[in-house]
Structures are given as C-alpha cells and as structure tokens.
Design a protein around this motif. Sequence first.
Motif, PDB file in Angstrom:
ATOM      1  N   HIS A  24       0.831  -1.209   0.000  1.00 21.92           N
ATOM      2  CA  HIS A  24       0.000   0.000   0.000  1.00 21.92           C
ATOM      3  C   HIS A  24       0.863   1.256   0.000  1.00 21.92           C
ATOM      4  CE1 HIS A  24      -3.301  -2.746   0.517  1.00 21.92           C
ATOM      5  NE2 HIS A  24      -2.589  -3.325   1.470  1.00 21.92           N
ATOM      6  N   THR A  25       1.888   1.213  -0.816  1.00 24.03           N
ATOM      7  CA  THR A  25       2.804   2.342  -0.954  1.00 24.03           C
ATOM      8  C   THR A  25       2.992   2.657  -2.430  1.00 24.03           C
ATOM      9  OG1 THR A  25       4.739   0.890  -0.991  1.00 24.03           O
ATOM     10  CG2 THR A  25       4.087   1.812   1.159  1.00 24.03           C
ATOM     11  N   PHE A  26       3.435   3.887  -2.684  1.00 22.63           N
ATOM     12  CA  PHE A  26       3.817   4.229  -4.052  1.00 22.63           C
ATOM     13  C   PHE A  26       4.962   5.217  -4.035  1.00 22.63           C
ATOM     14  CE2 PHE A  26       0.494   7.419  -3.136  1.00 22.63           C
ATOM     15  CZ  PHE A  26       1.095   8.594  -3.554  1.00 22.63           C
ATOM     16  N   LEU A  27       5.656   5.261  -5.155  1.00 21.06           N
ATOM     17  CA  LEU A  27       6.717   6.235  -5.372  1.00 21.06           C
ATOM     18  C   LEU A  27       6.599   6.737  -6.792  1.00 21.06           C
ATOM     19  CD1 LEU A  27       9.370   7.775  -4.945  1.00 21.06           C
ATOM     20  CD2 LEU A  27      10.589   5.645  -5.480  1.00 21.06           C
ATOM     21  N   TRP A  28       6.312   8.015  -6.906  1.00 22.33           N
ATOM     22  CA  TRP A  28       6.381   8.677  -8.206  1.00 22.33           C
ATOM     23  C   TRP A  28       7.621   9.556  -8.183  1.00 22.33           C
ATOM     24  CZ3 TRP A  28       1.207  10.798 -10.558  1.00 22.33           C
ATOM     25  CH2 TRP A  28       0.251   9.764 -10.606  1.00 22.33           C
ATOM     26  N   ILE A  29       8.325   9.597  -9.290  1.00 23.21           N
ATOM     27  CA  ILE A  29       9.497  10.464  -9.409  1.00 23.21           C
ATOM     28  C   ILE A  29       9.216  11.456 -10.526  1.00 23.21           C
ATOM     29  CG2 ILE A  29      11.969  10.580  -9.871  1.00 23.21           C
ATOM     30  CD1 ILE A  29      12.141   7.680  -8.817  1.00 23.21           C
ATOM     31  N   VAL A  30       9.350  12.736 -10.193  1.00 21.88           N
ATOM     32  CA  VAL A  30       9.066  13.784 -11.177  1.00 21.88           C
ATOM     33  C   VAL A  30      10.215  14.776 -11.239  1.00 21.88           C
ATOM     34  CG1 VAL A  30       6.557  13.606 -10.902  1.00 21.88           C
ATOM     35  CG2 VAL A  30       7.832  15.233  -9.494  1.00 21.88           C
ATOM     36  N   ASP A  31      10.365  15.373 -12.399  1.00 17.29           N
ATOM     37  CA  ASP A  31      11.234  16.534 -12.575  1.00 17.29           C
ATOM     38  C   ASP A  31      10.303  17.739 -12.517  1.00 17.29           C
ATOM     39  OD1 ASP A  31      12.620  18.705 -13.584  1.00 17.29           O
ATOM     40  OD2 ASP A  31      13.394  17.645 -15.334  1.00 17.29           O
ATOM     41  N   ALA A  32      10.467  18.561 -11.478  1.00 15.41           N
ATOM     42  CA  ALA A  32       9.502  19.646 -11.253  1.00 15.41           C
ATOM     43  C   ALA A  32      10.203  20.890 -10.744  1.00 15.41           C
ATOM     44  CB  ALA A  32       8.436  19.187 -10.271  1.00 15.41           C
ATOM     45  N   GLU A  33       9.489  21.996 -10.800  1.00 12.72           N
ATOM     46  CA  GLU A  33      10.052  23.294 -10.415  1.00 12.72           C
ATOM     47  C   GLU A  33       9.795  23.653  -8.958  1.00 12.72           C
ATOM     48  OE1 GLU A  33      11.864  25.035 -12.599  1.00 12.72           O
ATOM     49  OE2 GLU A  33      11.476  23.503 -14.106  1.00 12.72           O
ATOM     50  N   ASP A  34       8.673  23.191  -8.389  1.00 14.01           N
ATOM     51  CA  ASP A  34       8.262  23.712  -7.083  1.00 14.01           C
ATOM     52  C   ASP A  34       7.550  22.616  -6.266  1.00 14.01           C
ATOM     53  OD1 ASP A  34       7.101  25.028  -4.924  1.00 14.01           O
ATOM     54  OD2 ASP A  34       6.340  26.705  -6.128  1.00 14.01           O
ATOM     55  N   PRO A  35       8.164  22.172  -5.163  1.00 11.95           N
ATOM     56  CA  PRO A  35       7.526  21.117  -4.369  1.00 11.95           C
ATOM     57  C   PRO A  35       6.181  21.537  -3.783  1.00 11.95           C
ATOM     58  CG  PRO A  35       9.460  21.992  -3.246  1.00 11.95           C
ATOM     59  CD  PRO A  35       9.448  22.581  -4.614  1.00 11.95           C
ATOM     60  N   HIS A  36       5.973  22.837  -3.591  1.00 12.03           N
ATOM     61  CA  HIS A  36       4.672  23.277  -3.086  1.00 12.03           C
ATOM     62  C   HIS A  36       3.571  23.037  -4.120  1.00 12.03           C
ATOM     63  CE1 HIS A  36       7.369  25.492  -0.351  1.00 12.03           C
ATOM     64  NE2 HIS A  36       6.434  25.207   0.521  1.00 12.03           N
ATOM     65  N   LEU A  37       3.933  23.127  -5.395  1.00 10.41           N
ATOM     66  CA  LEU A  37       2.948  22.836  -6.444  1.00 10.41           C
ATOM     67  C   LEU A  37       2.681  21.337  -6.552  1.00 10.41           C
ATOM     68  CD1 LEU A  37       3.993  25.399  -9.203  1.00 10.41           C
ATOM     69  CD2 LEU A  37       2.003  25.487  -7.675  1.00 10.41           C
ATOM     70  N   ILE A  38       3.692  20.513  -6.251  1.00 17.39           N
ATOM     71  CA  ILE A  38       3.461  19.060  -6.198  1.00 17.39           C
ATOM     72  C   ILE A  38       2.474  18.763  -5.072  1.00 17.39           C
ATOM     73  CG2 ILE A  38       4.505  16.800  -5.799  1.00 17.39           C
ATOM     74  CD1 ILE A  38       7.147  17.969  -6.905  1.00 17.39           C
ATOM     75  N   GLN A  39       2.680  19.429  -3.938  1.00 16.29           N
ATOM     76  CA  GLN A  39       1.745  19.287  -2.815  1.00 16.29           C
ATOM     77  C   GLN A  39       0.334  19.673  -3.250  1.00 16.29           C
ATOM     78  OE1 GLN A  39       2.640  20.715   1.414  1.00 16.29           O
ATOM     79  NE2 GLN A  39       1.386  22.377   0.614  1.00 16.29           N
ATOM     80  N   GLN A  40       0.204  20.778  -3.985  1.00 17.38           N
ATOM     81  CA  GLN A  40      -1.113  21.229  -4.434  1.00 17.38           C
ATOM     82  C   GLN A  40      -1.748  20.224  -5.385  1.00 17.38           C
ATOM     83  OE1 GLN A  40      -2.445  24.063  -2.993  1.00 17.38           O
ATOM     84  NE2 GLN A  40      -4.298  23.116  -3.841  1.00 17.38           N
ATOM     85  N   LEU A  41      -0.928  19.620  -6.258  1.00 15.52           N
ATOM     86  CA  LEU A  41      -1.439  18.593  -7.170  1.00 15.52           C
ATOM     87  C   LEU A  41      -1.975  17.391  -6.385  1.00 15.52           C
ATOM     88  CD1 LEU A  41      -1.887  17.261  -9.926  1.00 15.52           C
ATOM     89  CD2 LEU A  41       0.528  16.580  -9.901  1.00 15.52           C
ATOM     90  N   ALA A  42      -1.244  16.991  -5.337  1.00 14.62           N
ATOM     91  CA  ALA A  42      -1.697  15.846  -4.525  1.00 14.62           C
ATOM     92  C   ALA A  42      -3.035  16.157  -3.852  1.00 14.62           C
ATOM     93  CB  ALA A  42      -0.646  15.491  -3.481  1.00 14.62           C
ATOM     94  N   ILE A  43      -3.229  17.410  -3.463  1.00 13.37           N
ATOM     95  CA  ILE A  43      -4.497  17.819  -2.846  1.00 13.37           C
ATOM     96  C   ILE A  43      -5.590  17.904  -3.909  1.00 13.37           C
ATOM     97  CG2 ILE A  43      -5.691  19.718  -1.685  1.00 13.37           C
ATOM     98  CD1 ILE A  43      -2.926  20.327  -0.322  1.00 13.37           C
TER      99      ILE A  43
END
Length: 105
Positions: A56-75
């Motif tokens: 029940h785990t996952f790992l996605w790896i992304v090349d991204a500019e802003d970790p706060h926007l990754i957080q927003q995407l998860a929300i």
Amino acid sequence: MALYGIYGRHEIDACPINNSKNRKMMTDIGHRDMKEVAPKYKINKIIGRFHSALEHTFLWIVDAEDPHLIQQLAIDGGVASFNEVKIVPLIEFENVVKMLEKMDN
Ligand SMILES: [Zn+2]
C-alpha cells in the motif's frame, strides 16, 4: 532539473483495491492526460510511477520546479485525501559522489 520523489502510503481499508470511492478516483487519474495537467503544476516530466499494491505504498518520481505545487497537485487530484504523502528532493548517485568529493577530508 529538480527531481522529487513523491512517496505515499495508505491504510488497507482505504486501498483502491478495497474502497470503491478511492478506486474510482485512481482510475480517473489513470485516464487523465498528465500532459495537460503537468504544466499547471510546473512538472516538467514524470520520470516514473511505481506502486507496491500489497504494501500500500507508491513512489512517483518527477522533474519539477516547485515542491509546493506538487503538494497542491496531490491535494487537487485527491491523492492526499487517503494517502500520507511525502515530497522529497532527490539527486542522482553520480551527483552524490561529486558532492562528497568536494567536501574537506
Ligand atoms: Zn493499497
């Protein structure tokens, strides 16, 4: 290029295998065109999306500019509604070696 690991885990009863609401959410995400979604969150490239179904785990790896926007995407995408999510900056092993070689002693 800035790499981030998006680590997630959920409880067994919230698992999309067992929970129809979360199953629908995940299949909807699976059919979503990430090429349309990614620019809004300044994600340049999805490197990989890996899941361990029974851990029940996952790992996605992304090349991204802003970790706060990754957080927003998860929300926004709903992933954070039933997963603990950690967003961790990553570097490639070769760069770890280079960094270590620049250190004193
Ligand atoms: Zn699961």
